[in-house]
Design a protein around this motif. Structure first.
Motif, PDB file in Angstrom:
ATOM      1  N   MET A   1      49.306  45.905  48.298  1.00 21.68           N
ATOM      2  CA  MET A   1      48.407  44.980  47.420  1.00 21.68           C
ATOM      3  C   MET A   1      48.002  43.736  48.453  1.00 21.68           C
ATOM      4  N   LYS A   2      46.807  43.050  48.755  1.00 26.40           N
ATOM      5  CA  LYS A   2      46.588  41.977  48.487  1.00 26.40           C
ATOM      6  C   LYS A   2      45.621  41.398  47.555  1.00 26.40           C
ATOM      7  N   ILE A   3      46.494  39.847  47.507  1.00 26.20           N
ATOM      8  CA  ILE A   3      45.567  39.044  46.361  1.00 26.20           C
ATOM      9  C   ILE A   3      44.824  38.232  47.219  1.00 26.20           C
ATOM     10  N   GLY A   4      43.261  37.266  47.794  1.00 25.00           N
ATOM     11  CA  GLY A   4      43.087  36.472  48.104  1.00 25.00           C
ATOM     12  C   GLY A   4      42.194  35.065  47.595  1.00 25.00           C
ATOM     13  N   GLU A  49      37.957  45.005  51.710  1.00 24.51           N
ATOM     14  CA  GLU A  49      37.042  45.728  50.390  1.00 24.51           C
ATOM     15  C   GLU A  49      37.919  44.458  49.188  1.00 24.51           C
ATOM     16  N   TRP A  50      37.091  44.055  48.401  1.00 23.75           N
ATOM     17  CA  TRP A  50      37.945  43.893  47.417  1.00 23.75           C
ATOM     18  C   TRP A  50      37.860  44.264  46.312  1.00 23.75           C
ATOM     19  N   ILE A  68      29.666  35.218  46.775  1.00 19.03           N
ATOM     20  CA  ILE A  68      30.520  35.648  47.452  1.00 19.03           C
ATOM     21  C   ILE A  68      31.185  37.088  47.473  1.00 19.03           C
ATOM     22  N   PHE A  69      30.850  37.970  46.106  1.00 20.04           N
ATOM     23  CA  PHE A  69      31.955  39.040  46.017  1.00 20.04           C
ATOM     24  C   PHE A  69      30.000  39.874  45.155  1.00 20.04           C
TER      25      PHE A  69
END
Length: 177
Positions: A1-4, A49-50, A68-69
């Motif tokens: 998992m990625k958290i930005g 890809e969020w 931005i999203f």
């Protein structure tokens, strides 16, 4: 998992220069800062890809997230900035002096310590929800102080990412876990 983590774009409210300011002048400046417009910028999302975007309910963060999203944005009051301490002294100082006192208030001011404790609880709640969501990549748009505490909590939880000093407006900081 990625958290930005992304700090909102730059607020168009400069620090006062010159004279000395009272505690009420400083409180007024922070109120104006909270209402000021932002200088639109851009954010490199690093080709990731969020899947979801969580954002503070404060206007400067919401506008940044919308720029931005491209997707559903979930507004979270728990991502709101830690309130600036209130001072009751009659002292007048240059604005930089007040900024130093604000930094030192973590050590000297019981209310500031309580506000930070509450902010950390809010951060944990948001991160718990993000991790439990089973989404691969979650983007969070928030504020500098909150991001600093959030990055420490992510590292405590086993995520790997940059050591976050004072975050740059509009810059993405990625944590992988």
């Amino acid at each position: 998992m990625k958290i930005g983590l992304v700090r909102h774009f730059k607020v168009m409210k400069d620090y006062p220069k010159g004279k000395r300011y009272s505690a009420s002048d400083v409180t007024q400046w922070f109120q104006e800062y909270d209402l000021a417009e932002i200088e639109e910028g851009s954010t490199d999302l690093c080709g990731i890809e969020w899947n979801q975007c969580l954002v503070s309910d404060m206007t400067r963060a919401r506008i940044t997230a919308e720029k931005i999203f491209e997707g559903t944005i979930l507004v979270k009051a728990d991502l709101r900035e830690i309130p600036a301490p209130k001072f009751t002294t009659k002292l007048k100082l240059p604005f930089l002096g007040w900024l130093i006192l604000i930094r030192l208030s973590v050590l000297m001011n019981r209310q500031t310590r309580q506000d930070i404790k509450i902010a950390k609880e809010r951060i944990n709640k948001v991160l718990d929800e993000a991790v439990a969501s089973d989404l691969e990549n979650v983007l969070i748009v928030s504020h500098a102080a909150l991001m600093m505490y959030m990055s420490r909590e992510l590292i405590k939880r086993g995520f790997h990412g940059p050591k976050l000093g004072y975050p740059t407006n509009g810059k993405l900081y990625v944590f992988e876990g």
